[in-house]
Scaffold this motif. Structure first.
Motif, PDB file in Angstrom:
ATOM      1  N   ASP A 178       0.918  -1.167  -0.055  1.00 55.76           N
ATOM      2  CA  ASP A 178       0.100  -0.036  -0.030  1.00 55.76           C
ATOM      3  C   ASP A 178       0.950   1.375  -0.161  1.00 55.76           C
ATOM      4  OD1 ASP A 178      -2.401   1.247  -0.117  1.00 55.76           O
ATOM      5  OD2 ASP A 178      -2.369   1.686   2.079  1.00 55.76           O
ATOM      6  N   THR A 190       8.162   8.968  -2.568  1.00 55.89           N
ATOM      7  CA  THR A 190       7.848  10.137  -1.492  1.00 55.89           C
ATOM      8  C   THR A 190       6.604   9.762  -0.645  1.00 55.89           C
ATOM      9  OG1 THR A 190       7.571  12.313  -0.708  1.00 55.89           O
ATOM     10  CG2 THR A 190       6.490  11.446  -2.945  1.00 55.89           C
ATOM     11  N   THR A 191       6.188  10.146   0.291  1.00 56.48           N
ATOM     12  CA  THR A 191       5.093   9.615   1.247  1.00 56.48           C
ATOM     13  C   THR A 191       4.277  10.699   1.171  1.00 56.48           C
ATOM     14  OG1 THR A 191       6.442   8.181   2.535  1.00 56.48           O
ATOM     15  CG2 THR A 191       4.411   8.490   3.263  1.00 56.48           C
ATOM     16  N   HIS A 192       3.017  10.641   0.460  1.00 53.93           N
ATOM     17  CA  HIS A 192       2.238  11.597   0.391  1.00 53.93           C
ATOM     18  C   HIS A 192       1.515  11.976   1.715  1.00 53.93           C
ATOM     19  CE1 HIS A 192       1.971   9.675  -3.712  1.00 53.93           C
ATOM     20  NE2 HIS A 192       2.877  10.708  -4.030  1.00 53.93           N
ATOM     21  N   ASP A 193       1.492  10.992   2.612  1.00 55.83           N
ATOM     22  CA  ASP A 193       0.691  11.138   3.966  1.00 55.83           C
ATOM     23  C   ASP A 193       1.554  11.899   4.884  1.00 55.83           C
ATOM     24  OD1 ASP A 193      -1.270   9.634   2.908  1.00 55.83           O
ATOM     25  OD2 ASP A 193      -0.905   7.867   3.998  1.00 55.83           O
TER      26      ASP A 193
HETATM   27  C1  LIG Z   1      -5.286   4.737   1.831  1.00 51.22           C
HETATM   28  C2  LIG Z   1      -3.825   4.706   1.451  1.00 51.22           C
HETATM   29  O1  LIG Z   1      -3.430   3.783   2.160  1.00 51.22           O
HETATM   30  C3  LIG Z   1      -3.076   5.738   1.218  1.00 51.22           C
HETATM   31  O2  LIG Z   1      -3.310   6.783   0.490  1.00 51.22           O
HETATM   32  C4  LIG Z   1      -1.515   5.131   0.893  1.00 51.22           C
HETATM   33  C5  LIG Z   1      -1.541   4.719  -0.598  1.00 51.22           C
HETATM   34  N1  LIG Z   1      -0.318   4.632  -1.140  1.00 51.22           N
HETATM   35  C6  LIG Z   1       0.742   5.820  -0.994  1.00 51.22           C
HETATM   36  N2  LIG Z   1       1.693   5.948  -1.731  1.00 51.22           N
HETATM   37  C7  LIG Z   1       2.717   6.851  -1.256  1.00 51.22           C
HETATM   38  N3  LIG Z   1       3.680   6.930  -1.999  1.00 51.22           N
HETATM   39  N4  LIG Z   1       2.484   7.631  -0.297  1.00 51.22           N
HETATM   40  C8  LIG Z   1       1.297   7.484   0.602  1.00 51.22           C
HETATM   41  O3  LIG Z   1       1.287   8.219   1.450  1.00 51.22           O
HETATM   42  C9  LIG Z   1       0.445   6.493   0.179  1.00 51.22           C
HETATM   43  N5  LIG Z   1      -0.742   6.424   1.097  1.00 51.22           N
END
Ligand SMILES: C[C@H](O)[C@H](O)[C@H]1CNC2=NC(N)=NC(=O)C2=N1
Length: 96
Positions: A57, A74-77
């Motif tokens: 994920d 990169t980590t979007h979250d």
């Molecule tokens: C809801 C889901 O778990 C999130 O949106 C995950 C999915 N894949 C992701 N991928 C990446 N690169 N960064 C994230 O923050 C991320 N978040």
């Protein structure tokens, strides 16, 4: 889901250990370009990486032309680099 960004020390340690990955100019991602013999090899690699990314994920930003695959992690979250990017980079490197 909140996930912490790497500290500068953690980021530098990860980069020292990863082969071929570089820090993006803004410091919020790591990047690596892969070259393959042809499109079939490149796309096979992308398919394997995609399956693992989906399982984890955690998904790459990537760009493919013919035998070249440019990957940005990169980590979007987190709004930057997290341990998830380092893990995915290691996994991806295993497919080369
Ligand atoms: C809801 C889901 O778990 C999130 O949106 C995950 C999915 N894949 C992701 N991928 C990446 N690169 N960064 C994230 O923050 C991320 N978040």
């Amino acid at each position: 889901m909140a996930i912490p960004r790497l500290t500068h020390e953690e980021r530098d340690a990860a980069l020292a250990e990863l082969t071929g990955w570089a820090l993006r100019d803004d410091g919020l991602a790591i990047v690596r370009t892969f070259k393959f013999a042809d499109f079939a090899e490149a796309f096979g690699f992308m398919t394997r990486a995609a399956i693992e990314a989906e399982k984890a994920d955690h998904h790459p930003e990537w760009f493919n032309v013919y035998n070249r695959v440019e990957i940005t992690l990169t980590t979007h979250d987190a709004g930057g680099l997290s341990v998830r990017d380092v893990s995915l980079a290691r996994l991806i490197d295993g497919f080369v």
